[in-house]
Design a protein around this motif. Sequence first.
Motif, short mmCIF file in Angstrom:
data_model
loop_
_atom_site.label_atom_id
_atom_site.label_comp_id
_atom_site.label_asym_id
_atom_site.label_seq_id
_atom_site.Cartn_x
_atom_site.Cartn_y
_atom_site.Cartn_z
N LEU A 13 0.84 -1.18 0.10
CA LEU A 13 0.04 -0.17 0.09
C LEU A 13 0.90 1.42 0.01
O LEU A 13 0.74 2.31 -0.80
CB LEU A 13 -0.90 -0.05 1.17
CG LEU A 13 -2.23 -0.94 1.24
CD1 LEU A 13 -3.05 -0.50 2.67
CD2 LEU A 13 -3.14 -0.43 0.15
N ALA A 43 2.76 2.23 -3.17
CA ALA A 43 1.66 2.63 -4.18
C ALA A 43 1.12 3.85 -3.86
O ALA A 43 0.41 4.49 -4.59
CB ALA A 43 0.55 1.68 -4.41
N HIS A 57 -0.19 4.83 -0.90
CA HIS A 57 -1.50 5.02 -0.05
C HIS A 57 -1.16 4.96 1.42
O HIS A 57 -0.35 4.11 1.84
CB HIS A 57 -2.06 3.73 -0.24
CG HIS A 57 -2.84 3.57 -1.64
ND1 HIS A 57 -3.60 4.64 -2.31
CD2 HIS A 57 -2.55 2.69 -2.61
CE1 HIS A 57 -3.70 4.21 -3.70
NE2 HIS A 57 -3.16 3.16 -3.98
N LEU A 60 -10.61 3.70 -1.28
CA LEU A 60 -9.65 2.75 -2.05
C LEU A 60 -9.92 1.30 -1.71
O LEU A 60 -10.27 0.88 -0.65
CB LEU A 60 -8.00 2.79 -1.56
CG LEU A 60 -7.16 2.05 -1.72
CD1 LEU A 60 -6.71 2.22 -3.18
CD2 LEU A 60 -5.89 2.21 -0.69
N ALA A 68 -8.50 -2.52 -1.72
CA ALA A 68 -7.60 -3.12 -1.84
C ALA A 68 -7.59 -4.63 -1.81
O ALA A 68 -8.55 -5.02 -0.90
CB ALA A 68 -6.61 -2.79 -0.73
N THR A 111 -7.97 1.54 -6.83
CA THR A 111 -7.65 0.15 -6.75
C THR A 111 -6.51 -0.10 -6.34
O THR A 111 -5.48 0.41 -7.01
CB THR A 111 -8.46 -0.60 -7.87
OG1 THR A 111 -7.87 -0.42 -9.07
CG2 THR A 111 -9.82 -0.45 -8.15
N HIS A 112 -6.24 -1.50 -5.63
CA HIS A 112 -4.90 -1.89 -5.51
C HIS A 112 -5.04 -3.38 -5.51
O HIS A 112 -5.43 -3.99 -4.57
CB HIS A 112 -4.57 -1.47 -3.87
CG HIS A 112 -3.28 -1.95 -3.49
ND1 HIS A 112 -2.07 -1.03 -4.00
CD2 HIS A 112 -2.71 -2.71 -2.74
CE1 HIS A 112 -0.81 -1.74 -3.26
NE2 HIS A 112 -1.38 -2.84 -2.65
#
Length: 269
Positions: A118, A121, A123, A219, A221, A243-244
């Motif tokens: 996370l 990326a 976040h 978000l 995930a 999105t993750h």
Amino acid sequence: RASISGHTQVVVILAHPVGHIRTPAAMNAHFAAAGQDAVIVPMHVQPDDLAAVVDGLRRLRNLGGIIVTVPHKETIAALCDDLTDQARLVGAVNAIRVQPDGRLLGGQFDGEGFCAGLVAAGHAIRGRRIWMAGAGGAAAGIAFALLRQGAGALAIHNRGAARAEVLVARLRHAFPGREIAAAGADPADHDIVVNATSLGLHPGDALPVDCTRMTPGMLAAEVVMQPEVTPFLRAAAAIGCATHPGLPMLTEQVPILARFVTARDWAAG
Ligand code: NDP
């Protein structure tokens, strides 16, 4: 890799089944990129044979360490001599370090890998209100790691509600005073929605969350790596959520696992 010699550190990964696992390719690429004389080899181990296999591994003098995956993560914790704090809290082990005196130290890094993915990326976790589906092994590791890294609130939803209640009780005991609750399928009023179940692995799986209650700005995930875009991520993207995917949990965890099992300077913390 150039060659394997009598000086090579041999790491094994214990799994059942073994055909689908992705860690060996990622970790061997990591060893090669780091110029480290180490190799990881998949070992197919039936649950009934796990204790005998661990006993045998203890006798190997060039063992670089053990990586552990489904379905052995919980059983193997009892076969270790020592556990890290995180492994003791989660009740599962996914990496074992052979200490200088030969004692096996079990660690658990699924949650750390998820959080590192996370953060890599872009976040943030600190202060975020997080809703998570799942109360199995991966979910437990993620829950402890999210709270350790400062999540503002954590709501846990699971098909088997009793399992979620047990996890919530363990988390509250470890993090007194924090906002931690068992929850229904509605993720409204949260910043991050996590799928930590295996839903999405198989075609036709139900969604892990009531996606009609998700809103743009959340978000979504995922822990499921295959398919790369799960129905949950597709539904969340259609709503306008960021999105993750599941893969960074593995890719960010590989160097952490490699260092834990093979580095001579690793210190228990
Ligand atoms: P567990 O078996 O320990 O837990 C499975 C979880 O999924 C439980 O919460 C279970 O609910 C839920 N679940 C399973 N089937 C259903 C269903 N049909 N409907 C609703 N809920 C369901 O598995 P793990 O926690 O070890 O693994 C979970 C997922 O995480 C797997 O897909 C695994 O591949 C993935 N994973 C990904 C990693 C990565 O690096 N990306 C690392 C580790 C795991 P219940 O308690 O009710 O059975």
